[in-house]
Design a protein around this motif. Structure first.
Motif, short mmCIF file in Angstrom:
data_model
loop_
_atom_site.label_atom_id
_atom_site.label_comp_id
_atom_site.label_asym_id
_atom_site.label_seq_id
_atom_site.Cartn_x
_atom_site.Cartn_y
_atom_site.Cartn_z
N UNK B 20 0.84 -1.19 0.00
CA UNK B 20 0.00 0.00 0.00
C UNK B 20 0.88 1.24 0.00
N UNK B 21 0.77 2.07 -1.04
CA UNK B 21 1.69 3.19 -1.11
C UNK B 21 0.97 4.51 -1.07
N UNK B 22 1.27 5.28 -0.05
CA UNK B 22 0.73 6.62 0.09
C UNK B 22 1.89 7.57 -0.21
N UNK B 23 1.62 8.75 -0.79
CA UNK B 23 2.73 9.69 -0.99
C UNK B 23 3.41 9.98 0.34
N UNK B 24 4.71 9.95 0.33
CA UNK B 24 5.38 10.17 1.61
C UNK B 24 5.88 11.61 1.64
N UNK B 47 9.42 17.15 -5.87
CA UNK B 47 8.55 16.26 -6.61
C UNK B 47 8.69 14.83 -6.11
N UNK B 48 7.74 13.99 -6.50
CA UNK B 48 7.79 12.61 -6.04
C UNK B 48 7.19 11.71 -7.11
N UNK B 49 7.83 10.58 -7.35
CA UNK B 49 7.32 9.60 -8.30
C UNK B 49 7.06 8.30 -7.55
N UNK B 50 5.85 7.75 -7.70
CA UNK B 50 5.54 6.47 -7.06
C UNK B 50 5.30 5.45 -8.18
N UNK B 51 6.07 4.39 -8.17
CA UNK B 51 5.92 3.39 -9.24
C UNK B 51 4.75 2.47 -8.93
N UNK B 52 4.35 1.67 -9.91
CA UNK B 52 3.24 0.74 -9.70
C UNK B 52 3.55 -0.27 -8.61
N UNK B 53 4.82 -0.54 -8.40
CA UNK B 53 5.18 -1.47 -7.33
C UNK B 53 5.21 -0.78 -5.97
N UNK B 54 5.06 0.52 -5.96
CA UNK B 54 5.00 1.24 -4.68
C UNK B 54 6.31 1.84 -4.24
N UNK B 80 2.32 4.91 -10.64
CA UNK B 80 1.07 5.08 -9.92
C UNK B 80 0.74 6.56 -9.78
N UNK B 81 1.78 7.34 -9.40
CA UNK B 81 1.55 8.77 -9.20
C UNK B 81 2.80 9.56 -9.55
N UNK B 82 2.61 10.70 -10.17
CA UNK B 82 3.70 11.65 -10.35
C UNK B 82 3.24 12.94 -9.69
N UNK B 83 3.97 13.35 -8.65
CA UNK B 83 3.47 14.44 -7.81
C UNK B 83 4.44 15.61 -7.77
N UNK B 84 3.89 16.79 -7.53
CA UNK B 84 4.72 17.99 -7.37
C UNK B 84 4.17 18.78 -6.19
N UNK B 85 5.05 19.43 -5.44
CA UNK B 85 4.61 20.23 -4.30
C UNK B 85 3.80 21.43 -4.76
N UNK B 86 2.78 21.74 -3.98
CA UNK B 86 2.06 22.99 -4.25
C UNK B 86 2.93 24.12 -3.71
N UNK B 87 3.24 25.09 -4.57
CA UNK B 87 4.22 26.11 -4.21
C UNK B 87 3.84 26.87 -2.94
N UNK B 88 2.57 27.22 -2.83
CA UNK B 88 2.15 28.04 -1.70
C UNK B 88 1.88 27.21 -0.45
N UNK B 90 3.62 23.80 0.60
CA UNK B 90 4.50 22.70 0.19
C UNK B 90 4.17 21.34 0.81
N UNK B 91 3.34 21.33 1.85
CA UNK B 91 3.02 20.05 2.45
C UNK B 91 2.02 19.28 1.59
N UNK B 92 1.40 19.99 0.68
CA UNK B 92 0.36 19.39 -0.15
C UNK B 92 0.93 18.93 -1.49
N UNK B 93 0.63 17.68 -1.85
CA UNK B 93 1.07 17.19 -3.16
C UNK B 93 -0.01 17.44 -4.21
N UNK B 94 0.42 17.81 -5.40
CA UNK B 94 -0.51 17.92 -6.52
C UNK B 94 -0.12 16.87 -7.55
N UNK B 95 -1.13 16.29 -8.20
CA UNK B 95 -0.83 15.43 -9.36
C UNK B 95 -0.36 16.35 -10.48
N UNK B 96 0.72 15.97 -11.15
CA UNK B 96 1.26 16.89 -12.16
C UNK B 96 0.25 17.19 -13.26
N UNK B 97 -0.64 16.24 -13.53
CA UNK B 97 -1.63 16.45 -14.60
C UNK B 97 -2.60 17.57 -14.23
#
Lengths: 411, 147
Positions: B20-24, B47-54, B80-88, B90-97
């Protein structure tokens, strides 16, 4: 005609040759330093007497010399930038700058120089500021004998101790920097010297080079910084006689070298670091006469490195001497002293007769699967290493020291 | 007997929790960038990249993340996920899409790519005057940063 010429010269001499000295005391009727700065003319000296000056936010736009006597305190009350210099030929000597504002967006500093040349910053203490000294787009700088101390409450909001951006010909001597993000940070800085500084307890790096070519750093001490020293995307860097101690942690290094070429690492000491030097994408680096003692990994050379030379170094009591992640090595090792060498010297020339292979099997396994580090010093690993030594299969065959020293290299 | 069952259950629970993979979250000063190895301090650009294997890869700058993705050369649905920090925030991840990107010399990212990610236009407008600044979406950013 001659007479008038002489009078003109004399007049000019009097006008420009003799600068005024202006004294400011804290108990002066108006101790607003900015007013005196605005009134002063080109080349004047402003002498500030001891005391505490509060709510300081000075802007210098002409050539002046600010001299503090017995370290007057300039306090920014956690609001703004303490001193901004936007002029040539400025001297700042003998002050305590403290409590600048903090901001994530603006780079607020104790002393900030923009488009300023020939600046001398000497004998100051900069305490509890966001950035200590922040200089951009300037040249011919002397930063000497300053004590720069940050308080990293919120790590993200701490700036660098000495931050140089697009500068050249900077001399940074005998400063003591602690508690900032990076002790000294260079970005697009060339032809500069960093000497005899002590950089300790910084959150990230003691010293950080980015895209900075043809620089020299020598005789500095980097102790217990978050991740040591990073030299990245640069060339022609000389690193000599520095000491790297106790840079310890999961991703900590004595030096992290990333994409750098044509550089020299001479006579340095690496003691108690997780990784002494990490090489990634480096080429043509000479590593000569260094001492690696009590490190986790003395050096880690990734397969992306080539034509690096390792000569006359001493490797003593490291858990791993050399680690790599590829099967091919394009780097040369010779005349190093390895305390793990078990060979012999029949012809008594001081060099071992059988080559030494500094990469052992276990370090290859750990490189591929970091969790296996839990097996360090177990009997099983001992057997495996012995077997690999007899019949090499996984370790790179050409990563060897063909002429290892039997006695310590004199450094 | 009971202790064996407990032990077995704990193994089962552990293995499940591994997949089970949650963004860390990025711990400033502790984590370092997978690509450039630099310590991550300024989480606003992370930024953070989570692969399908977690497996989770962390990056200090969008440029490092793109250079990593390009070197892997896999279609994005392999992750699984490609994430980027919300600039304003930073604790919040945004999906790059979903993120809106701005490039500016006024912001200073660790690797000089100088991109900031925003959740929506309103938060972007509070920060930048969009008349002057051009905004980009993820695929445009990928076109801009070809390493």
């Amino acid at each position: 005609m001659k007479k008038t010429k002489a009078t003109i010269i004399l007049f000019l001499l009097f006008y420009y040759g003799f600068a005024n000295i202006i004294n400011i005391h804290p108990e002066s009727i108006s101790n607003n330093i900015q007013k005196y700065i605005d009134k002063a003319s080109y080349g004047d000296t402003i002498v500030i007497h001891p005391g505490i000056y509060t709510s300081v936010s000075l802007v210098l736009q002409k050539s002046l010399h600010l001299i503090g006597i017995n370290k007057p305190i300039l306090d920014g009350d956690f609001k703004n930038e303490l001193l901004r210099i936007n002029a040539d030929n400025v001297t700042i000597e003998g002050f305590i700058f403290r409590n600048s504002g903090k901001s994530g967006m603006n780079e607020i500093a104790g002393i900030r120089c923009i488009d300023a040349n020939k600046i001398i910053i000497i004998n100051n203490e900069i305490i509890n500021c966001h950035f200590g000294i922040h200089i951009s787009n300037s040249s011919t700088l002397t930063i000497q004998n300053n004590i720069i101390k940050g308080t990293p409450f919120e790590e993200q909001n701490t700036g660098n101790g000495i931050h140089l951006w697009k500068c050249n010909y900077a001399n940074i001597f005998t400063n003591n920097i602690s508690g900032h993000r990076d002790g000294i940070y260079f970005e697009f800085v060339t032809n500069s010297t960093i000497q005899d500084n002590i950089s300790t307890f910084n959150i990230r790096y003691g010293l950080h080079f980015m895209f900075s070519h043809s620089n020299l750093y020598l005789c500095n001490e980097f102790i217990q910084n978050g991740a040591g020293v990073a030299v990245m995307y640069s060339k022609n860097v000389r690193m000599e006689e520095n000491t790297f101690i106790k840079n310890w942690g999961a991703s900590s290094y004595g030096i992290l070298l990333k994409d750098i070429s044509d550089s020299w690492i001479y006579n340095n000491k690496f003691l108690y670091n997780t990784i002494g030097i990490h090489f990634e994408g480096t080429s043509r680096i000479e590593v000569v006469r260094n001492e690696f003692q009590n490190n986790g990994w003395a050096i880690k050379v990734l397969a992306s490195c080539m034509d690096n030379r390792f000569e006359h170094n001493n490797f003593i009591s490291n858990s791993f001497d050399v680690a790599t992640n590829g099967s091919l090595s394009l780097n040369t090792f010779s005349h190093n002293y390895w305390d793990k060498y078990e060979g012999y010297d029949l012809n008594h020339d001081g060099l071992g007769d059988v080559p030494f292979y500094p990469v052992n099997l276990y370090s290859m396994i750990v490189e591929q699967n970091p969790n296996t580090i839990i097996l360090l010093r177990s009997t099983l690993i001992g057997f495996l290493d012995k077997a690999e030594k007899a019949i090499p299969s996984l370790t790179p065959e050409n990563l060897k020291d063909s002429s290892p020293f039997l006695k310590l290299n004199s450094l | 007997m009971r202790s064996i069952i407990v032990a077995l259950w704990s193994i089962v629970v552990l293995t499940i929790s591994c997949t089970n993979s949650v963004p860390s979250p990025i711990i400033a000063g502790k984590d370092s960038c997978t690509e450039c190895k630099m310590g991550i301090i300024d989480t606003r650009y992370a930024g953070e990249v989570i692969t399908n294997k977690g497996k989770i890869y962390k990056f200090d700058d969008i440029g490092c993340m793109l250079s990593f993705l390009q070197s892997k050369n896999q279609p994005e649905n392999k992750y699984q996920k490609i994430l980027i920090s919300e600039y304003l925030n930073p604790k919040n991840w945004l999906e790059v899409k979903d993120a809106i990107f701005v490039q500016s010399n006024e912001i200073h990212s660790p690797m000089n790519f100088n991109f900031a990610a925003f959740a929506d236009m309103t938060s972007l407008n509070t920060f930048f005057d969009t008349k002057e600044k051009q905004t980009y979406n993820w695929s445009q950013v990928k076109e801009l940063i070809k390493l």
